[in-house]
Design an enzyme around this catalytic site. Sequence first.
Site, PDB file in Angstrom:
ATOM      1  N   CYS A   2      -0.016   2.401   6.455  1.00  0.00           N
ATOM      2  CA  CYS A   2       0.274   1.046   6.913  1.00  0.00           C
ATOM      3  C   CYS A   2       0.559   0.195   5.683  1.00  0.00           C
ATOM      4  CB  CYS A   2      -0.889   0.479   7.707  1.00  0.00           C
ATOM      5  SG  CYS A   2      -2.449   0.344   6.796  1.00  0.00           S
ATOM      6  N   CYS A  50       0.804  -1.233   0.000  1.00  0.00           N
ATOM      7  CA  CYS A  50       0.000   0.000   0.000  1.00  0.00           C
ATOM      8  C   CYS A  50       0.832   1.276   0.000  1.00  0.00           C
ATOM      9  CB  CYS A  50      -0.940   0.020   1.197  1.00  0.00           C
ATOM     10  SG  CYS A  50      -2.176  -1.298   1.170  1.00  0.00           S
ATOM     11  N   HIS A  61      -8.782   3.602  -2.556  1.00  0.00           N
ATOM     12  CA  HIS A  61      -7.351   3.328  -2.339  1.00  0.00           C
ATOM     13  C   HIS A  61      -6.788   2.565  -3.536  1.00  0.00           C
ATOM     14  CE1 HIS A  61      -3.654   2.020  -0.633  1.00  0.00           C
ATOM     15  NE2 HIS A  61      -4.095   1.040   0.155  1.00  0.00           N
TER      16      HIS A  61
END
Length: 402
Positions: free
Chosen positions: A388, A91, A358
Amino acid sequence: MTEAYIYDHVRTPRGKGRPDGALHEITPLQLATQVLTALRERSELDTSLIDDVVMGVVSPVGEQGAVLPRSAALNAGYGDGIPGVQVNRFCASGLEAFNIGAAKVMSGQAPAIVAGGVEAMSRVHMGSDGGAWPTDPSFAPEVHFVPQGIGADLIATIDGYSREDVDAFAAESQRRAAAAWEENRFGRSVHPVRDVIGQVVLDRDEHMRPGTTAADLGNLKPSFDKIGQMGGFDAVAIRRYPQVEALRHVHTAGNSSGIVDGACGILIGSKEYGEQAGLKPRARIRTFASIGSEPCIMLSGPAHVTQKALKLAGMSASDIDLYEVNEAFASVVMRFMRALDVPHDKVNVNGGSIAMGHPLGATGAIIVGTALDELERTDKSTALCTLCVGAGMGTAAIIERV
């Protein structure tokens, strides 16, 4: 050490990451090409001064494989001499690309870099690249592998966040994102996506649900209870954290980040590059960092990496005016705010990935641009961006407006 500056940034709007999403017909190559083209045209770039194109791509297979940033640079008219490289830190890939670009400039090895990321999640599905971490039976049990949603529910259980708490956080994300769009806070940076005949297919983040309330979100079913119980992952998490008697599954599709398509590009360069190119810097990159964190709970990295970045910069948490903390799940940001004693009115003031989505490879770069625009809009100075990361990591960067 050479100072590194942000000169410009653009992003696409984020389209729903499914076959009926507005960007499904647009290939990853075209998403990346359109942000690179926008950067070139907006700043009238002499692309021969660009040393590299570094982009995050979390699933670098199929249409997103074969060093996509190099193809996108060629497709955007950057010239044969401009290389490209793709980066994968799950991510945080887009932010890691940004940090690598900054490091190249700071070290004096490159006058200017275009950094960013792309992920067409409606076309290249999350997890399609496989990997040992979730699948290798000789390794996954050793690190207590669980899906990320189980990690988020584990955080909520340990920290005592109720379903009502996480739904309230998610509803506020929706409210803030809707207000930001209503006030055109993203207008300088969002570049409409066009199809092959030049028609605009999306000019606004598509995943948002304005008007969503916590009561609305309360009607959604938990997303990870079945896989936790029937798949045995609750038991894995409890073996790693035996103080937990049972997991409370509070995360749903409504309080977790949305699956979307999108891309982003940021122009980073030295002071000398800006003078040569006739560009005015918008922000200085103070510092950046990445860390490893416990891989089962997995999503606790933002607080730890923020502390590392602040130490490198000689700053404290109170010195930061704005925080962008990726809303992978509501509990992730809630734990971050509690750990660093940061008030919510300094975090994700324009909403986040719960509301807008996202796009895995791009989000880290997108939040840097969002933070910069907000610093300028509110006449503030410093921002810290962090995410994260799967398998237990965290990445952060601090920027300062000039």
